[in-house]
Write an enzyme that holds these catalytic residues in place. Structure first.
Site, PDB file in Angstrom:
ATOM      1  N   ARG A  37      20.708  -2.321 -70.701  1.00  0.00           N
ATOM      2  CA  ARG A  37      20.783  -3.622 -71.367  1.00  0.00           C
ATOM      3  C   ARG A  37      22.036  -4.392 -70.954  1.00  0.00           C
ATOM      4  O   ARG A  37      22.023  -5.625 -70.912  1.00  0.00           O
ATOM      5  CB  ARG A  37      20.740  -3.433 -72.885  1.00  0.00           C
ATOM      6  CG  ARG A  37      20.624  -4.756 -73.678  1.00  0.00           C
ATOM      7  CD  ARG A  37      20.456  -4.475 -75.165  1.00  0.00           C
ATOM      8  NE  ARG A  37      20.206  -5.691 -75.931  1.00  0.00           N
ATOM      9  CZ  ARG A  37      21.031  -6.191 -76.858  1.00  0.00           C
ATOM     10  NH1 ARG A  37      22.177  -5.574 -77.112  1.00  0.00           N
ATOM     11  NH2 ARG A  37      20.711  -7.288 -77.526  1.00  0.00           N
ATOM     12  N   ILE A  63      19.364 -13.149 -76.233  1.00  0.00           N
ATOM     13  CA  ILE A  63      18.702 -11.877 -75.973  1.00  0.00           C
ATOM     14  C   ILE A  63      18.481 -11.245 -77.339  1.00  0.00           C
ATOM     15  O   ILE A  63      19.416 -11.129 -78.141  1.00  0.00           O
ATOM     16  CB  ILE A  63      19.539 -10.976 -75.040  1.00  0.00           C
ATOM     17  CG1 ILE A  63      18.810  -9.644 -74.775  1.00  0.00           C
ATOM     18  CG2 ILE A  63      20.934 -10.736 -75.562  1.00  0.00           C
ATOM     19  CD1 ILE A  63      19.493  -8.777 -73.713  1.00  0.00           C
ATOM     20  N   SER A  64      17.249 -10.877 -77.644  1.00  0.00           N
ATOM     21  CA  SER A  64      16.895 -10.425 -78.991  1.00  0.00           C
ATOM     22  C   SER A  64      17.554  -9.095 -79.344  1.00  0.00           C
ATOM     23  O   SER A  64      17.982  -8.328 -78.472  1.00  0.00           O
ATOM     24  CB  SER A  64      15.375 -10.264 -79.100  1.00  0.00           C
ATOM     25  OG  SER A  64      14.724 -11.500 -79.019  1.00  0.00           O
ATOM     26  N   HIS A  65      17.625  -8.824 -80.661  1.00  0.00           N
ATOM     27  CA  HIS A  65      18.055  -7.516 -81.131  1.00  0.00           C
ATOM     28  C   HIS A  65      17.211  -6.434 -80.442  1.00  0.00           C
ATOM     29  O   HIS A  65      15.993  -6.600 -80.293  1.00  0.00           O
ATOM     30  CB  HIS A  65      17.823  -7.386 -82.637  1.00  0.00           C
ATOM     31  CG  HIS A  65      18.674  -8.293 -83.475  1.00  0.00           C
ATOM     32  ND1 HIS A  65      18.425  -9.633 -83.590  1.00  0.00           N
ATOM     33  CD2 HIS A  65      19.760  -8.024 -84.241  1.00  0.00           C
ATOM     34  CE1 HIS A  65      19.333 -10.171 -84.404  1.00  0.00           C
ATOM     35  NE2 HIS A  65      20.154  -9.223 -84.802  1.00  0.00           N
ATOM     36  N   PRO A  66      17.803  -5.313 -80.044  1.00  0.00           N
ATOM     37  CA  PRO A  66      17.006  -4.228 -79.475  1.00  0.00           C
ATOM     38  C   PRO A  66      15.845  -3.808 -80.376  1.00  0.00           C
ATOM     39  O   PRO A  66      14.742  -3.522 -79.888  1.00  0.00           O
ATOM     40  CB  PRO A  66      18.029  -3.100 -79.309  1.00  0.00           C
ATOM     41  CG  PRO A  66      19.316  -3.816 -79.083  1.00  0.00           C
ATOM     42  CD  PRO A  66      19.251  -5.027 -79.979  1.00  0.00           C
TER      43      PRO A  66
END
Length: 214
Positions: A37, A63-66
């Site tokens: 990431r 970038i979204s939360h994992p």
């Protein structure tokens, strides 16, 4: 771009956190182990790359939360070789996760800055999705029909073009709602005009832009 033992250890810690949050799809967890990431973030965020938080990536996007990435991917129920349309390439991290699972990915990004930035990172990782700069509301009919369609931005409604491009038996995962809060929704196409709709709680995404690329 370096992927050190420290980075790999941090990824495994993140995977353990995702498991505690209920992500148990092994294909998804394995993909998170494969994809660094931190490659998709500014170097100043390196130490936070494997925490469960979102980051600004430019052009007003994130970038979204994992967990969000893992949750949406799990809802697709992907198998190797599935053809997936992704609306919103963004940083390219979600795209790489889909590729790591073995999907054949078509991804559309409306922001030119992000489209240009994501492609070399994804290529560096050895993945070769079909990436396009364009209007996600229109999908990509030339590659249809799709086994799955994943929308990674908040949509005010479900575009008919996307529904038309999904195979019978396919899944469309899309967060629906206005700015600030959306309801995660999964549509399963049971027939040409027959759908099953499921909802999975509130999430927060940047809005889906409706402008034709020039």
């Amino acid at each position: 771009m370096i992927d050190s033992y420290r980075h790999k250890g941090m990824r495994r810690q993140l995977i353990e956190e995702l498991q505690l949050k209920g992500i148990n799809n092994q294909k998804v967890l394995d993909a998170f182990d494969k994809v660094p990431r931190h490659f998709f973030l500014d170097s100043s965020f390196m130490n936070q790359a494997y925490t469960n938080i979102a980051f600004q990536i430019g052009a007003g996007q994130t970038i979204s939360h994992p967990y969000t990435v893992a949750f949406q991917t799990t809802l697709l129920g992907l198998e190797r070789g599935h053809r997936v349309l992704e609306i919103g390439t963004g940083s390219g991290f979600q795209t790489a996760i889909l590729c790591a699972i073995g999907a054949r990915v078509v991804s559309i990004e409306r922001q030119k800055e992000l489209f240009i930035k994501a492609k070399p990172i994804i290529t560096h990782l050895g993945y070769s999705p079909n990436l396009f700069y364009g209007d996600g509301y229109k999908g990509k009919v030339s590659y249809a029909p799709y086994d799955s369609i994943l929308v990674t931005c908040g949509a005010p409604f479900i575009p008919q073009e996307l529904k038309d491009q999904l195979k019978v038996g396919g899944k469309l995962v899309i967060p629906i709602g206005g700015d600030g809060k959306q309801i995660m929704t999964r549509l399963i196409k049971l027939g040409e005009d027959e759908w099953k709709t499921e909802t999975f709680g509130d999430f927060s995404f940047v809005p889906m832009l409706k402008k034709t690329a020039k």
